[in-house]
Design a protein around this motif. Structure first.
Motif, PDB file in Angstrom:
ATOM      1  N   GLY A  75       0.807  -1.204   0.000  1.00  0.00           N
ATOM      2  CA  GLY A  75       0.000   0.000   0.000  1.00  0.00           C
ATOM      3  C   GLY A  75       0.845   1.260   0.000  1.00  0.00           C
ATOM      4  N   ASN A  76       0.512   2.194  -0.898  1.00  0.00           N
ATOM      5  CA  ASN A  76       1.165   3.506  -0.915  1.00  0.00           C
ATOM      6  C   ASN A  76       0.194   4.522  -1.503  1.00  0.00           C
ATOM      7  OD1 ASN A  76       1.267   3.079  -3.726  1.00  0.00           O
ATOM      8  ND2 ASN A  76       3.314   2.199  -3.586  1.00  0.00           N
ATOM      9  N   GLU A  77       0.710   5.642  -1.960  1.00  0.00           N
ATOM     10  CA  GLU A  77      -0.147   6.709  -2.486  1.00  0.00           C
ATOM     11  C   GLU A  77      -0.580   6.469  -3.928  1.00  0.00           C
ATOM     12  OE1 GLU A  77      -1.407   9.118  -0.848  1.00  0.00           O
ATOM     13  OE2 GLU A  77      -0.288   8.956   1.036  1.00  0.00           O
ATOM     14  N   THR A  78      -0.011   5.471  -4.587  1.00  0.00           N
ATOM     15  CA  THR A  78      -0.350   5.191  -5.981  1.00  0.00           C
ATOM     16  C   THR A  78      -1.803   4.737  -6.088  1.00  0.00           C
ATOM     17  OG1 THR A  78       1.923   4.474  -6.356  1.00  0.00           O
ATOM     18  CG2 THR A  78       0.305   3.875  -8.025  1.00  0.00           C
ATOM     19  N   SER A  79      -2.508   5.234  -7.079  1.00  0.00           N
ATOM     20  CA  SER A  79      -3.897   4.812  -7.271  1.00  0.00           C
ATOM     21  C   SER A  79      -3.941   3.377  -7.775  1.00  0.00           C
ATOM     22  CB  SER A  79      -4.601   5.732  -8.274  1.00  0.00           C
ATOM     23  OG  SER A  79      -4.101   5.519  -9.585  1.00  0.00           O
ATOM     24  N   ALA A  80      -5.089   2.748  -7.594  1.00  0.00           N
ATOM     25  CA  ALA A  80      -5.246   1.363  -8.043  1.00  0.00           C
ATOM     26  C   ALA A  80      -5.022   1.260  -9.548  1.00  0.00           C
ATOM     27  CB  ALA A  80      -6.632   0.847  -7.671  1.00  0.00           C
ATOM     28  N   LEU A  81      -5.597   2.184 -10.316  1.00  0.00           N
ATOM     29  CA  LEU A  81      -5.447   2.148 -11.770  1.00  0.00           C
ATOM     30  C   LEU A  81      -3.990   2.334 -12.177  1.00  0.00           C
ATOM     31  CD1 LEU A  81      -6.745   2.027 -14.565  1.00  0.00           C
ATOM     32  CD2 LEU A  81      -7.119   4.486 -14.429  1.00  0.00           C
ATOM     33  N   GLN A  82      -3.303   3.297 -11.567  1.00  0.00           N
ATOM     34  CA  GLN A  82      -1.908   3.536 -11.914  1.00  0.00           C
ATOM     35  C   GLN A  82      -1.035   2.354 -11.514  1.00  0.00           C
ATOM     36  OE1 GLN A  82      -0.716   5.862 -13.783  1.00  0.00           O
ATOM     37  NE2 GLN A  82       1.382   5.094 -13.623  1.00  0.00           N
ATOM     38  N   SER A  83      -1.382   1.705 -10.398  1.00  0.00           N
ATOM     39  CA  SER A  83      -0.628   0.528  -9.963  1.00  0.00           C
ATOM     40  C   SER A  83      -0.694  -0.571 -11.010  1.00  0.00           C
ATOM     41  CB  SER A  83      -1.185   0.019  -8.626  1.00  0.00           C
ATOM     42  OG  SER A  83      -0.554  -1.184  -8.245  1.00  0.00           O
ATOM     43  N   VAL A  84      -1.853  -0.753 -11.617  1.00  0.00           N
ATOM     44  CA  VAL A  84      -1.993  -1.759 -12.670  1.00  0.00           C
ATOM     45  C   VAL A  84      -1.208  -1.341 -13.906  1.00  0.00           C
ATOM     46  CG1 VAL A  84      -3.629  -2.886 -14.231  1.00  0.00           C
ATOM     47  CG2 VAL A  84      -4.217  -2.574 -11.826  1.00  0.00           C
ATOM     48  N   LEU A  85      -1.306  -0.077 -14.299  1.00  0.00           N
ATOM     49  CA  LEU A  85      -0.573   0.399 -15.475  1.00  0.00           C
ATOM     50  C   LEU A  85       0.937   0.237 -15.299  1.00  0.00           C
ATOM     51  CD1 LEU A  85      -2.567   3.664 -16.283  1.00  0.00           C
ATOM     52  CD2 LEU A  85      -2.536   1.566 -17.627  1.00  0.00           C
ATOM     53  N   GLU A  86       1.426   0.429 -14.091  1.00  0.00           N
ATOM     54  CA  GLU A  86       2.871   0.327 -13.839  1.00  0.00           C
ATOM     55  C   GLU A  86       3.387  -1.098 -13.948  1.00  0.00           C
ATOM     56  OE1 GLU A  86       3.527   2.154 -10.070  1.00  0.00           O
ATOM     57  OE2 GLU A  86       3.306   4.207 -10.833  1.00  0.00           O
ATOM     58  N   SER A  87       2.478  -2.073 -13.938  1.00  0.00           N
ATOM     59  CA  SER A  87       2.930  -3.464 -14.083  1.00  0.00           C
ATOM     60  C   SER A  87       3.408  -3.754 -15.500  1.00  0.00           C
ATOM     61  CB  SER A  87       1.809  -4.436 -13.703  1.00  0.00           C
ATOM     62  OG  SER A  87       0.737  -4.370 -14.633  1.00  0.00           O
ATOM     63  N   ASP A  88       3.033  -2.911 -16.462  1.00  0.00           N
ATOM     64  CA  ASP A  88       3.548  -3.034 -17.826  1.00  0.00           C
ATOM     65  C   ASP A  88       4.878  -2.285 -17.881  1.00  0.00           C
ATOM     66  OD1 ASP A  88       4.161  -3.005 -20.493  1.00  0.00           O
ATOM     67  OD2 ASP A  88       2.160  -2.436 -21.168  1.00  0.00           O
ATOM     68  N   THR A  89       5.954  -2.976 -17.607  1.00  0.00           N
ATOM     69  CA  THR A  89       7.263  -2.334 -17.483  1.00  0.00           C
ATOM     70  C   THR A  89       7.755  -1.746 -18.797  1.00  0.00           C
ATOM     71  OG1 THR A  89       8.317  -4.494 -17.814  1.00  0.00           O
ATOM     72  CG2 THR A  89       7.936  -3.793 -15.540  1.00  0.00           C
ATOM     73  N   VAL A  90       7.430  -2.378 -19.915  1.00  0.00           N
ATOM     74  CA  VAL A  90       7.870  -1.857 -21.210  1.00  0.00           C
ATOM     75  C   VAL A  90       7.221  -0.508 -21.483  1.00  0.00           C
ATOM     76  CG1 VAL A  90       7.769  -2.204 -23.706  1.00  0.00           C
ATOM     77  CG2 VAL A  90       8.396  -4.097 -22.209  1.00  0.00           C
ATOM     78  N   ARG A  91       5.913  -0.444 -21.314  1.00  0.00           N
ATOM     79  CA  ARG A  91       5.194   0.814 -21.554  1.00  0.00           C
ATOM     80  C   ARG A  91       5.714   1.914 -20.624  1.00  0.00           C
ATOM     81  NH1 ARG A  91       0.742   3.275 -19.257  1.00  0.00           N
ATOM     82  NH2 ARG A  91      -0.502   4.590 -20.660  1.00  0.00           N
ATOM     83  N   GLU A  92       5.889   1.589 -19.351  1.00  0.00           N
ATOM     84  CA  GLU A  92       6.356   2.587 -18.390  1.00  0.00           C
ATOM     85  C   GLU A  92       7.754   3.087 -18.733  1.00  0.00           C
ATOM     86  OE1 GLU A  92       4.771   4.033 -15.538  1.00  0.00           O
ATOM     87  OE2 GLU A  92       3.129   3.278 -16.787  1.00  0.00           O
ATOM     88  N   ASP A  93       8.634   2.178 -19.146  1.00  0.00           N
ATOM     89  CA  ASP A  93       9.992   2.591 -19.503  1.00  0.00           C
ATOM     90  C   ASP A  93       9.990   3.500 -20.727  1.00  0.00           C
ATOM     91  OD1 ASP A  93      10.963   1.157 -17.392  1.00  0.00           O
ATOM     92  OD2 ASP A  93      11.637  -0.557 -18.586  1.00  0.00           O
ATOM     93  N   LEU A  94       9.177   3.143 -21.721  1.00  0.00           N
ATOM     94  CA  LEU A  94       9.113   3.972 -22.929  1.00  0.00           C
ATOM     95  C   LEU A  94       8.561   5.361 -22.614  1.00  0.00           C
ATOM     96  CD1 LEU A  94       7.781   1.358 -25.524  1.00  0.00           C
ATOM     97  CD2 LEU A  94      10.067   2.361 -25.445  1.00  0.00           C
ATOM     98  N   LEU A  95       7.503   5.413 -21.807  1.00  0.00           N
ATOM     99  CA  LEU A  95       6.925   6.712 -21.453  1.00  0.00           C
ATOM    100  C   LEU A  95       7.907   7.543 -20.634  1.00  0.00           C
ATOM    101  CD1 LEU A  95       3.243   5.726 -20.574  1.00  0.00           C
ATOM    102  CD2 LEU A  95       4.054   6.917 -22.610  1.00  0.00           C
ATOM    103  N   GLY A  96       8.639   6.903 -19.730  1.00  0.00           N
ATOM    104  CA  GLY A  96       9.622   7.621 -18.931  1.00  0.00           C
ATOM    105  C   GLY A  96      10.739   8.189 -19.791  1.00  0.00           C
ATOM    106  N   GLU A  97      11.201   7.364 -20.754  1.00  0.00           N
ATOM    107  CA  GLU A  97      12.266   7.849 -21.643  1.00  0.00           C
ATOM    108  C   GLU A  97      11.750   8.979 -22.533  1.00  0.00           C
ATOM    109  OE1 GLU A  97      15.604   6.040 -24.735  1.00  0.00           O
ATOM    110  OE2 GLU A  97      14.048   4.735 -23.900  1.00  0.00           O
ATOM    111  N   GLU A  98      10.504   8.866 -22.971  1.00  0.00           N
ATOM    112  CA  GLU A  98       9.909   9.932 -23.796  1.00  0.00           C
ATOM    113  C   GLU A  98       9.851  11.251 -23.031  1.00  0.00           C
ATOM    114  OE1 GLU A  98       6.442  12.434 -24.673  1.00  0.00           O
ATOM    115  OE2 GLU A  98       6.291  10.763 -23.262  1.00  0.00           O
TER     116      GLU A  98
END
Length: 700
Positions: free
Chosen positions: A241-264
């Protein structure tokens, strides 16, 4: 900015001049044809590895090839010789490869001050052959106007999206996603083997305590040798449990997408500050292409559908994960795994954390799952709906069966009948030998066994013993009304009313199941019926001779974990003999040494049996059971259903186990919207209602 010539000089300062000429010649000649850094690595990587004299590993060489590929791509795209810094951030939705600003790539004079060096000539020949073959394949592909998909190796939703049915990696090699593990031991005795074909859904079944969960953990930790390119996710622990929302927590499980968005984001920031170079602009274009390929823009909607299917309302999806209970965090862990779509998904009793609605949604969702699943479950209907194969753990071995659980039962029964017939025939033959050989029967039988005709030795079929075969019911029949709630209103706080106008009744013939979403108030209804909670308004009426036995879904809280099972009953019901306590426990499968072990050391299923033994000791005439099947194996659930059917008193239960509901209950009550209403069509009608809701809300 650096060119591939600069990179070569910087990384290999002592390279031989001839090798330098060879490498730059390959890169000059094939620069326009290289599609990715892997092709650069195949062309010159072997030679560079030799040049490095083991000072660089394979990953280092691949990184250098990536840098050189980026400079080659810049040369191919530009045409002008002047570097231009962008005045504003490049928006990912607007950028394309054709709109990349032209940049300068100054070529440095080649230095001749290199130390002499030697390289295996075969390496050069091999590299040249690879490059030639690559050019031939390129020409063939160009003529066919076809290109292969990008394959991402991370365990993520992007991986599944881009792989689809392709099993070819970036180097052009076929990769198998089947799993075969031979000659391993999971602590249950004999050496075993496990085969999991890609794309099939396996149900791992067997009695509690045989090692099913251990097997999942060994696969997840790769203690058993699973190919490294196969991604694995094991839904075992709740999300922190932390401050991350439930929806964002699920989105962050896609490591490829998160890495690409972070690099962008990082590249756009550098461009906005005027410090980006042309290579970074090219990289930004690549990122845009990859995000488009994995349909990154659709990810939030897909994550929201998964969360909604598992019971998260729109408001809950925006809640911080720290605000959820352990049960809901387990659902969140399941949602993350479903969203990430690994090559091998490991599920351990996933239905324990779900209500009926969420289970039905999960059944439908997993039926279209394209990767491999291995699930431990004691929910018979869930296995029938989801799995394509059964793996049966028993007698220190693993047996595989094609089909769902019902097919497994039929096939297993046929096997056992054949085994019993073989055993009886062999026994009859042995008796025949003994009659004709007298005192030498054993020796003679052994000679026949090892002679020209060999016989497989069969053992008598052993049938499992069922516990919980009967609840005591030596009590008088009570005349109605037995238990009622009349116009009951209840709330924990005035601003959040829970129930109003609640009218319920039950008698000794009742077999009632209460269903509804988690949080709808099912357990509260049970406590109102038992008298543990007092209505704000309205009346609870109960027969003066009514004696209720209650099984809590948190039954462990009812047990003293520091004593053994015999002592637990002794402390709770003093004045009886040890034999009586042991007999009571034995009726629920707690026999012999198990009865003298500390309760804390027992498995979840064994603790449940102790709780049943404690609940039935005073001989109640009415049972209220809250999720009684959690942690029970399939045989015990069947025995529980039969025992409840034989019981002469009343039963009200909350359960998500469809098999138990269908076997026991004559009435179905649905708890929702502050009301509890009866569904005349029973569980079939309830399923139909939920399916229509799923379709209407777009969850299927």
């Amino acid at each position: 900015m650096a060119t591939y010539v600069d990179i070569l000089k910087s990384e290999f300062p002592e390279i031989d001049a001839e090798l330098f000429d060879y490498i730059t010649g390959v890169l000059d000649g094939g620069g326009a044809d290289f599609e990715d850094s892997e092709e650069v690595y195949e062309a010159v990587g072997g030679v560079l590895q030799e040049v490095s004299a083991d000072s660089k590993n394979e990953d280092d060489i691949r990184d250098i090839c990536l840098q050189m590929f980026n400079t080659l791509k810049l040369n191919h795209h530009r045409g002008a010789q002047r570097q231009v810094l962008l005045d504003a951030p490049v928006q990912l939705s607007q950028i394309s490869a054709d709109s990349i600003s032209e940049v300068t790539a100054g070529v440095t004079e080649r230095s001749s001050a290199f130390s002499p060096q030697t390289v295996d000539a075969k390496k050069l020949e091999k590299a040249e052959a690879k490059l030639k073959a690559k050019h031939e394949r390129r020409s063939e592909k160009d003529s066919q106007k076809a290109s292969g998909p990008l394959v991402l190796e991370e365990a993520s939703a992007s991986q599944a999206s881009s792989k689809k049915d392709s099993r070819v990696d970036q180097s052009g090699k076929n990769r198998s996603y089947d799993i075969r593990i031979e000659n391993f031991d999971v602590s249950f005795g004999e050496r075993a083997e496990l085969s999991l074909a890609s794309g099939r859904r396996y149900g791992l079944i067997g009695r509690n305590g045989l090692g099913k969960t251990t097997l999942l953990k060994m696969l997840a930790s790769r203690s058993l040798r699973v190919p490294a390119h196969i991604s694995i996710l094991h839904v075992e622990q709740e999300v922190a449990g932390n401050e991350t929302s439930a929806l964002q927590s699920v989105l962050e499980s896609d490591t490829v997408r998160e890495d690409l968005l972070g690099e962008e984001r990082r590249l756009n920031a550098r461009i906005a500050n005027g410090i980006a170079d042309g290579m970074e602009s090219v990289r930004l274009s690549e990122i845009y292409g990859k995000l488009e390929e994995i349909e990154a823009d659709k990810a939030p909607a897909r994550a929201s559908v998964i969360l909604a299917g598992l019971g998260f309302s729109p408001r809950m999806q925006q809640q911080a994960t720290k605000e959820f209970s352990g049960g809901w965090r387990m659902r969140l862990a399941l949602a993350r795994a479903l969203f990430a779509r690994p090559d091998l998904l490991l599920l351990d009793e996933p239905t324990n954390m779900l209500d009926v609605r969420a289970i039905l949604w999960l059944e439908n969702y997993l039926q279209t799952w394209q990767s491999t699943i291995l699930v431990v479950s004691h929910d018979r209907n869930f296995l029938n709906a989801v799995v394509t194969d059964i793996i049966h753990l028993h007698s220190q071995r693993l047996d595989s069966y094609r089909g769902n659980y019902e097919n497994f039962i039929k096939t297993k029964e046929d096997r056992l009948k054949n085994q019993q017939r073989e055993y009886e025939a062999q026994l009859q033959y042995r008796q025949h030998i003994q009659v004709h050989t007298g005192t030498e029967s054993t020796d003679r039988y052994t000679q026949v066994q090892t002679g020209t005709h060999r016989y497989r030795q069969y053992t008598q079929v052993q049938t499992g013993t069922e516990s919980t075969d009967r609840f005591p019911d030596n009590f008088e029949k009570l005349s109605p009304p037995i238990l009622q709630l009349d116009e009951v209103e209840f709330y924990y706080s005035k601003d959040q009313p829970l129930f109003s106008g609640l009218n319920l009744s039950a008698d000794l013939d009742s077999r009632i199941c209460i269903v509804g979403e988690n949080g709808a108030g099912k357990t509260t209804v049970l406590k109102l019926l038992m008298g543990e909670l007092t209505p704000v308004n309205g009346v609870r009426q109960a027969h003066r001779n009514l004696k209720i036995g209650y099984f809590s879904q948190h039954h462990v809280d009812q047990l003293d974990l520091n004593v053994c099972s015999v002592e637990l009953l002794l402390n709770k019901f003093p004045g009886r003999t040890e034999e009586e306590y042991r007999h009571q426990l034995g009726g629920y499968g707690i026999t012999g040494e198990l009865a003298t072990r500390p309760v804390a050391s027992l498995s979840g299923g064994q603790k449940s049996r102790v709780a049943f033994a404690q609940m039935t000791m005073p001989c109640p005439n009415f049972y209220i059971l809250d999720e009684p099947t959690n942690h029970l194996d399939m045989e015990t659930i069947e025995a529980l259903a039969k025992a409840l059917n034989k019981f002469k008193g009343g039963v009200i239960l909350v359960s998500h186990d469809e098999r138990l509901i269908r076997m026991v209950c004559k009435e179905l009550w649905v708890c929702e919207g502050g009301k509890v209403g009866r569904i005349d069509g029973g569980f079939d009608e309830y399923r139909d209602i939920l399916h229509e809701q799923f379709k209407k809300e777009g969850y299927l």
